[in-house]
Structures are given as C-alpha cells and as structure tokens.
Design an enzyme around this catalytic site. Structure first.
Site, PDB file in Angstrom:
ATOM      1  N   ASP A 169      -0.242   4.115   1.033  1.00 12.62           N
ATOM      2  CA  ASP A 169      -0.506   5.335   2.158  1.00 12.62           C
ATOM      3  C   ASP A 169       0.246   4.773   3.642  1.00 12.62           C
ATOM      4  O   ASP A 169       0.836   3.956   3.680  1.00 12.62           O
ATOM      5  CB  ASP A 169      -2.104   5.337   2.499  1.00 12.62           C
ATOM      6  CG  ASP A 169      -2.594   3.983   2.700  1.00 12.62           C
ATOM      7  OD1 ASP A 169      -2.263   2.963   2.335  1.00 12.62           O
ATOM      8  OD2 ASP A 169      -3.403   3.913   3.608  1.00 12.62           O
ATOM      9  N   GLU A 182      -4.917   1.542   2.246  1.00 10.93           N
ATOM     10  CA  GLU A 182      -5.199   0.498   3.265  1.00 10.93           C
ATOM     11  C   GLU A 182      -5.093   0.765   4.553  1.00 10.93           C
ATOM     12  O   GLU A 182      -5.795  -0.062   5.593  1.00 10.93           O
ATOM     13  CB  GLU A 182      -3.752  -0.371   3.088  1.00 10.93           C
ATOM     14  CG  GLU A 182      -3.662  -1.682   3.635  1.00 10.93           C
ATOM     15  CD  GLU A 182      -2.959  -1.823   4.974  1.00 10.93           C
ATOM     16  OE1 GLU A 182      -3.412  -3.180   5.501  1.00 10.93           O
ATOM     17  OE2 GLU A 182      -2.577  -0.662   5.505  1.00 10.93           O
ATOM     18  N   GLU A 183      -4.777   1.806   4.988  1.00  9.88           N
ATOM     19  CA  GLU A 183      -4.660   2.013   6.617  1.00  9.88           C
ATOM     20  C   GLU A 183      -5.976   2.685   7.048  1.00  9.88           C
ATOM     21  O   GLU A 183      -6.087   3.105   8.104  1.00  9.88           O
ATOM     22  CB  GLU A 183      -3.545   3.185   6.961  1.00  9.88           C
ATOM     23  CG  GLU A 183      -2.048   2.802   6.544  1.00  9.88           C
ATOM     24  CD  GLU A 183      -1.538   1.712   7.486  1.00  9.88           C
ATOM     25  OE1 GLU A 183      -2.363   1.142   8.271  1.00  9.88           O
ATOM     26  OE2 GLU A 183      -0.277   1.400   7.456  1.00  9.88           O
ATOM     27  N   GLU A 212       4.364  -6.152   3.460  1.00 13.89           N
ATOM     28  CA  GLU A 212       4.218  -5.598   5.119  1.00 13.89           C
ATOM     29  C   GLU A 212       5.119  -5.857   5.915  1.00 13.89           C
ATOM     30  O   GLU A 212       5.996  -6.890   5.689  1.00 13.89           O
ATOM     31  CB  GLU A 212       2.736  -6.108   5.743  1.00 13.89           C
ATOM     32  CG  GLU A 212       1.483  -5.564   4.827  1.00 13.89           C
ATOM     33  CD  GLU A 212       1.111  -4.357   5.525  1.00 13.89           C
ATOM     34  OE1 GLU A 212       1.890  -3.464   6.079  1.00 13.89           O
ATOM     35  OE2 GLU A 212      -0.176  -3.706   5.013  1.00 13.89           O
ATOM     36  N   HIS A 235       0.918  -1.176   0.060  1.00 16.90           N
ATOM     37  CA  HIS A 235       0.062   0.210  -0.176  1.00 16.90           C
ATOM     38  C   HIS A 235       0.954   1.337  -0.029  1.00 16.90           C
ATOM     39  O   HIS A 235       1.811   1.162   0.525  1.00 16.90           O
ATOM     40  CB  HIS A 235      -1.008   0.048   1.133  1.00 16.90           C
ATOM     41  CG  HIS A 235      -0.206  -0.058   2.458  1.00 16.90           C
ATOM     42  ND1 HIS A 235       0.005   0.809   3.173  1.00 16.90           N
ATOM     43  CD2 HIS A 235      -0.234  -1.094   3.323  1.00 16.90           C
ATOM     44  CE1 HIS A 235       0.569   0.856   4.413  1.00 16.90           C
ATOM     45  NE2 HIS A 235       0.478  -0.753   4.631  1.00 16.90           N
ATOM     46  N   HIS A 275       3.466   2.362  12.546  1.00 13.38           N
ATOM     47  CA  HIS A 275       2.370   3.268  13.340  1.00 13.38           C
ATOM     48  C   HIS A 275       2.898   4.034  14.520  1.00 13.38           C
ATOM     49  O   HIS A 275       1.996   4.712  15.386  1.00 13.38           O
ATOM     50  CB  HIS A 275       1.060   2.518  13.873  1.00 13.38           C
ATOM     51  CG  HIS A 275       0.709   2.027  12.511  1.00 13.38           C
ATOM     52  ND1 HIS A 275      -0.889   1.508  12.556  1.00 13.38           N
ATOM     53  CD2 HIS A 275       0.885   1.701  11.478  1.00 13.38           C
ATOM     54  CE1 HIS A 275      -1.176   0.954  11.606  1.00 13.38           C
ATOM     55  NE2 HIS A 275      -0.061   1.087  10.828  1.00 13.38           N
ATOM     56  N   ASP A 330       6.388   0.831   7.073  1.00 15.86           N
ATOM     57  CA  ASP A 330       4.744   0.394   6.770  1.00 15.86           C
ATOM     58  C   ASP A 330       4.543   1.280   5.839  1.00 15.86           C
ATOM     59  O   ASP A 330       3.794   2.344   6.366  1.00 15.86           O
ATOM     60  CB  ASP A 330       4.152   0.297   8.217  1.00 15.86           C
ATOM     61  CG  ASP A 330       2.952  -0.050   7.751  1.00 15.86           C
ATOM     62  OD1 ASP A 330       2.485  -0.788   6.571  1.00 15.86           O
ATOM     63  OD2 ASP A 330       1.819   0.192   8.833  1.00 15.86           O
TER      64      ASP A 330
END
Length: 384
Positions: free
Chosen positions: A78, A140-141, A165, A76, A352, A108
């Site tokens: 984003d 995706e997030e 990932e 992803h 994150h 990530d």
C-alpha cells in the site's frame, strides 16, 4: 507471455493505486497490486498464496523451494494518500527526472518488489537448498493489519527476514515503537459565574497533561539509547478539543497524543503507568476519564547486534546497522521466529512526500545485495 522488464514492472506497480488510509473515503483495495505480483511470481515458478485479511485487503506469501529456514524478502503493497496538485508529475505514472524514478510508491515501497523479481530471476535455475519467500502485506500505512494478521496466524516463516523499507541501503536493527492514544474527559457543564454548578473537564485535562509531562520526564531520565538521533522516548501532545463558550463550565474535553517508546519499554506497562496517573485526577475533579489507544501499538523493535543476519547485512553493505525513528512491520516478523532487519534502497526523507522518488543509481547495488542475500540463505549448503 514474456515477463515485463524491470522498468515495466516498476511502472505497472506505480500505476496501480493501493492507498490505505484511516479515512474510508480515501481507502482503497490493494488487490490489484497483489494480483500483479502473484501473476509475475507464478510465471517464475513461485507458489503464490493470496490471503484475504479483510474486505478488499490481501496479503501475498510467495515461496520458491520448500523446507524450514530460508529468507523472507518483505514489504507492504500500500501507499499513503496523495494530493495530485502538489506533484510536478503524475503520481501514478513512473517518470524519469534527473536520474530518479519518480512516482507514488517508488521509494515507499512498491518499487522494492520489482527489484526483488529482477534480482532473483537469474538465480532460479540453481538448486534452492532453503526456500525463498516474498511477502507483500496490506495496510501498513494505516493499521499494520496485514502484518498483524500474519502474526496471529503464527505459521513460521524463514530464519531471516529483510524488510525493504527506505533506509538508503543501510541496515537498520532498531526502531522506536508507535503509540497513538486518546483521553476523553466528561465533566459537568454549568454557568461560569458559580464554579460549584459544574465540574470542569478542561481543568481536569490541564492536570492530566501535567501528569503526563511528569511521566515523560521520568521516562526520559530512565530510558536512553544513544544509537537513536533522539535518544529518549518522546511524548507529543498532538491535538486538544473541549468546551464551547467562555461563560460555560467545560463539560467535555478530549486530547490525543503520540508516544514513541524505545526498545525495552513495554507498551502495556506504559499504559498502566498512565492509567495510574489519571485515576486520582478523575477523583479530585469529580469527572470521568476514558483513556484508550487509537490503534493497537507498533512495538519497539531491536534485532541483536550479534545476530547472523545483522552481521551478514553489515558485511554486504559496508555499513554498521543503525537505528531509526519510524516504525515498521519488523516486530511482527520477529514474532514469527525470523531474525529481522530493515534494509531498502529508498530514502525516508522523500517518503510520504509529493515527488517521491528512487535514485536510479541505487538500482544496481540493490540487485546485487538481494542476490547476495539469496545466495547466503537459500543457495549455499545448510550449515550443521
């Protein structure tokens, strides 16, 4: 124009914001990242198909070679939102700190695309017997909108898909699903001195929570998978809001909860079971109960242990395929006919988080791994 170096590409991706968020004030387009990737891949001879999913949101499917089969390297484009005050470095600037590349998306997972490009460059002079596809999705997030759009289109991809990932370069073939749900109860307010004047939404919610706790116990007894660190499905009561004053019968109450089903647990069947438990509660308390998902679920994911891709990944990494608790886009790629695993160089523990990083020691083994996967699925003669 010469292609930027690996570090320059990595830095450019980090420096290009692409936050996706359910809060509109924080949400951003991923278009600039997609166009960066498309530009680099076009230079290398890839055919780049940029597809708009919604306003300002794009998927990229870049292909090298033609025909059925082949390999998909997916991820992803984003990132999650960030609070710059909590970072020791500029989150949008690639910074080297103690043998780590630090920056938003380094782990990530925008950095994975820079590594993919670096790995495949020296292979492009060879004849590709099956195609290589590089997939970059949006949102995706926040909603999985990019992967869901791809699944709805239904066009087949390669026979194998690897999602980069953060797994610490250990293959993952199972993960739990993600369901986030909401219950709204509408009762009737009234003076607290006389219970007959109203119908308490708060008391109905109390019984509803008890019913869900009973379901949770039932599911945790019935479903267990020792491959997961938490081997049972989980149900977490996240937040509750109701009423406005002690001397008023509560007229409205809402609660949101998180359910993480194991592979083999069908989200539709789980919701049906919850609805059946809530219906008699509404009747007993003379209230209206509205139960609905906050978003369309991410289904549990399982790739069979005996599949070719799992066995290839285990051989190349030296690690048995594992299970993780976090959700990914893997179920959507499976829907398109791909054998699928999750396998990337980052560590989920720093994803994150302020100061997100990728260990530089992971760079060489990641490049070798990607090249070995391309060799297996794209360069070798097709087995009859």
């Amino acid at each position: 124009m010469p292609l930027p170096t690996l570090k320059e590409r990595f830095a450019a991706l980090v420096a290009t914001p692409s936050v996706s968020c359910t809060q509109p004030s924080l949400d951003q387009s991923n278009g600039p990242v997609i166009h960066l990737l498309a530009g680099w891949l076009s230079e290398l001879g890839f055919n780049c198909d940029v597809r708009e999913v919604s306003a300002g949101k794009y998927n990229l499917l870049a292909s090298y070679g033609t025909g059925p089969g082949g390999l998909v390297l997916a991820g992803h484009s984003d990132t999650v939102p960030y609070d710059e005050r909590l970072w020791a470095t500029d989150p949008l600037k690639l910074t080297e700190v103690d043998g780590r590349w630090v920056g938003l998306g380094s782990c990530d997972m925008k950095g994975f695309f820079a590594l993919v490009i670096e790995a495949v460059r020296p292979l492009l002079t060879q004849p590709f017997r099956q195609p290589l596809l590089i997939l970059a999705t949006c949102d995706e997030e926040s909603s999985m909108a990019g992967a869901k759009a791809l699944a709805r289109e239904g066009a087949p991809l390669g026979r194998a898909a690897v999602i980069g990932e953060p797994t610490g370069l250990r293959p993952v073939r199972l993960h739990k699903g993600v369901m986030m749900e909401r219950i709204d109860i509408l009762g009737r307010s009234g003076h607290s001195s006389d219970p007959s004047l109203g119908h308490s939404a708060l008391e109905a919610m109390h019984e509803s929570i008890g019913a869900l706790m009973g379901l949770r116990k039932e599911w945790q007894t019935r479903y267990q998978n020792p491959q997961f660190g938490v081997p049972q499905p989980t149900l977490n009561f996240g937040c509750i809001h109701g009423g406005d004053n002690p001397n008023r019968i509560c007229g409205q109450c809402s609660m949101e909860f998180d359910l993480r089903p194991l592979p083999g647990m069908d989200p539709a069947m789980l919701r049906e079971a919850i609805t059946e438990k809530l219906r008699p509660v509404a009747e007993r308390h003379h209230v209206e109960i509205d139960y609905k998902p906050l978003f369309s679920e991410v289904s549990p994911f399982e790739e069979p242990a005996g599949s070719e891709l799992v066995q290839v990944a285990e051989k190349l990494t030296g690690h048995r395929a594992e299970a993780v608790a976090f959700g990914t886009e893997a179920p959507y790629l499976q829907q398109l006919g791909c054998q699928t695993i999750v396998l990337g160089p980052g560590d989920i523990a720093c994803a994150h988080q302020p100061g997100e990083f990728l260990e530089m020691s992971r760079l060489p083994p990641t490049l070798r791994l990607i090249q070995d996967l391309v060799e297996h699925y794209c360069l070798r003669p097709v087995q009859a």
